[in-house]
Design a protein around this motif. Structure first.
Motif, mmCIF file in Angstrom:
data_model
loop_
_atom_site.group_PDB
_atom_site.id
_atom_site.type_symbol
_atom_site.label_atom_id
_atom_site.label_comp_id
_atom_site.label_asym_id
_atom_site.label_seq_id
_atom_site.Cartn_x
_atom_site.Cartn_y
_atom_site.Cartn_z
ATOM 1 N N LYS A 152 0.854 -1.188 0.000
ATOM 2 C CA LYS A 152 0.000 0.000 0.000
ATOM 3 C C LYS A 152 0.888 1.234 0.000
ATOM 4 O O LYS A 152 1.947 1.259 0.617
ATOM 5 C CB LYS A 152 -0.906 0.032 1.241
ATOM 6 N N ILE A 153 0.447 2.277 -0.709
ATOM 7 C CA ILE A 153 1.198 3.524 -0.736
ATOM 8 C C ILE A 153 0.257 4.684 -0.430
ATOM 9 O O ILE A 153 -0.953 4.609 -0.681
ATOM 10 C CB ILE A 153 1.892 3.760 -2.098
ATOM 11 N N GLN A 154 0.818 5.750 0.108
ATOM 12 C CA GLN A 154 0.045 6.954 0.401
ATOM 13 C C GLN A 154 0.126 7.871 -0.821
ATOM 14 O O GLN A 154 1.205 8.240 -1.266
ATOM 15 C CB GLN A 154 0.609 7.669 1.637
ATOM 16 N N ILE A 155 -1.033 8.236 -1.371
ATOM 17 C CA ILE A 155 -1.097 9.157 -2.499
ATOM 18 C C ILE A 155 -1.408 10.539 -1.913
ATOM 19 O O ILE A 155 -2.436 10.702 -1.247
ATOM 20 C CB ILE A 155 -2.177 8.722 -3.511
ATOM 21 N N PRO A 156 -0.545 11.523 -2.140
ATOM 22 C CA PRO A 156 -0.741 12.835 -1.521
ATOM 23 C C PRO A 156 -1.907 13.614 -2.138
ATOM 24 O O PRO A 156 -2.333 13.341 -3.266
ATOM 25 C CB PRO A 156 0.580 13.554 -1.778
ATOM 26 N N ALA A 157 -2.392 14.592 -1.399
ATOM 27 C CA ALA A 157 -3.429 15.494 -1.911
ATOM 28 C C ALA A 157 -2.836 16.315 -3.045
ATOM 29 O O ALA A 157 -1.642 16.633 -3.046
ATOM 30 C CB ALA A 157 -3.925 16.405 -0.797
ATOM 31 N N VAL A 158 -3.661 16.651 -4.023
ATOM 32 C CA VAL A 158 -3.182 17.399 -5.176
ATOM 33 C C VAL A 158 -4.326 18.242 -5.739
ATOM 34 O O VAL A 158 -5.496 17.911 -5.570
ATOM 35 C CB VAL A 158 -2.601 16.427 -6.247
ATOM 36 N N ARG A 159 -3.981 19.324 -6.385
ATOM 37 C CA ARG A 159 -4.968 20.174 -7.054
ATOM 38 C C ARG A 159 -4.947 19.824 -8.534
ATOM 39 O O ARG A 159 -3.884 19.793 -9.158
ATOM 40 C CB ARG A 159 -4.609 21.636 -6.847
ATOM 41 N N VAL A 160 -6.128 19.530 -9.111
ATOM 42 C CA VAL A 160 -6.208 19.090 -10.508
ATOM 43 C C VAL A 160 -7.162 19.975 -11.300
ATOM 44 O O VAL A 160 -8.122 20.511 -10.753
ATOM 45 C CB VAL A 160 -6.673 17.613 -10.604
ATOM 46 N N PRO A 161 -6.897 20.139 -12.602
ATOM 47 C CA PRO A 161 -7.816 20.910 -13.442
ATOM 48 C C PRO A 161 -9.040 20.063 -13.801
ATOM 49 O O PRO A 161 -8.947 18.854 -13.971
ATOM 50 C CB PRO A 161 -6.984 21.227 -14.685
ATOM 51 N N LYS A 162 -10.182 20.720 -13.912
ATOM 52 C CA LYS A 162 -11.430 20.065 -14.313
ATOM 53 C C LYS A 162 -12.100 20.918 -15.377
ATOM 54 O O LYS A 162 -11.905 22.132 -15.428
ATOM 55 C CB LYS A 162 -12.401 19.926 -13.128
ATOM 56 N N PHE A 163 -12.890 20.274 -16.221
ATOM 57 C CA PHE A 163 -13.669 20.983 -17.228
ATOM 58 C C PHE A 163 -15.083 20.447 -17.177
ATOM 59 O O PHE A 163 -15.298 19.240 -17.216
ATOM 60 C CB PHE A 163 -13.087 20.775 -18.634
ATOM 61 N N LYS A 164 -16.040 21.349 -17.066
ATOM 62 C CA LYS A 164 -17.447 20.965 -17.066
ATOM 63 C C LYS A 164 -18.058 21.525 -18.347
ATOM 64 O O LYS A 164 -18.081 22.742 -18.559
ATOM 65 C CB LYS A 164 -18.164 21.532 -15.842
#
Length: 108
Positions: A69-81
């Motif tokens: 198991k690995i820890q995936i860090p928080a991240v800010r991602v682009p989104k398009f609606k």
């Protein structure tokens, strides 16, 4: 369509020099990125909205060692609606359906 093709098509459609279209497109990219970095949204009515969303930290599986198991860090991602006009434009075209081939019978 890639960026160069988009510039060419816009240049032809609007009867503007390619350099001018390229400058406008680059300006749009820069303004959109800086607005998203500042936490804002860019809305093109009918086309859609660009926004940034925070993805929370979570546990995941190491693809090289599935038992680990690995820890995936928080991240800010682009989104398009997508906007209504874009959705409606895509609904007009019939979706190509794939017809499965009939099973072949072995020759006796």
């Amino acid at each position: 369509m890639n960026k160069a093709e988009l510039i060419n098509k816009l240049s032809e459609k609007l009867n503007l020099p390619k350099k001018q279209v390229e400058d406008v497109l680059s300006g749009f990219e820069e303004m959109t990125m800086s607005t998203l970095e500042a936490g804002g949204e860019v809305t093109l009515t009918g086309f859609g909205t660009f926004m940034a969303k925070d993805r929370h930290a979570r546990m995941g599986v190491n693809p090289q060692k599935p038992a680990e198991k690995i820890q995936i860090p928080a991240v800010r991602v682009p989104k398009f609606k997508a906007g209504k006009a874009l959705k409606d434009a895509l609904k007009k075209k019939p979706v190509a359906t794939v017809v499965p081939a009939a099973p072949t019978q072995p020759q006796a």
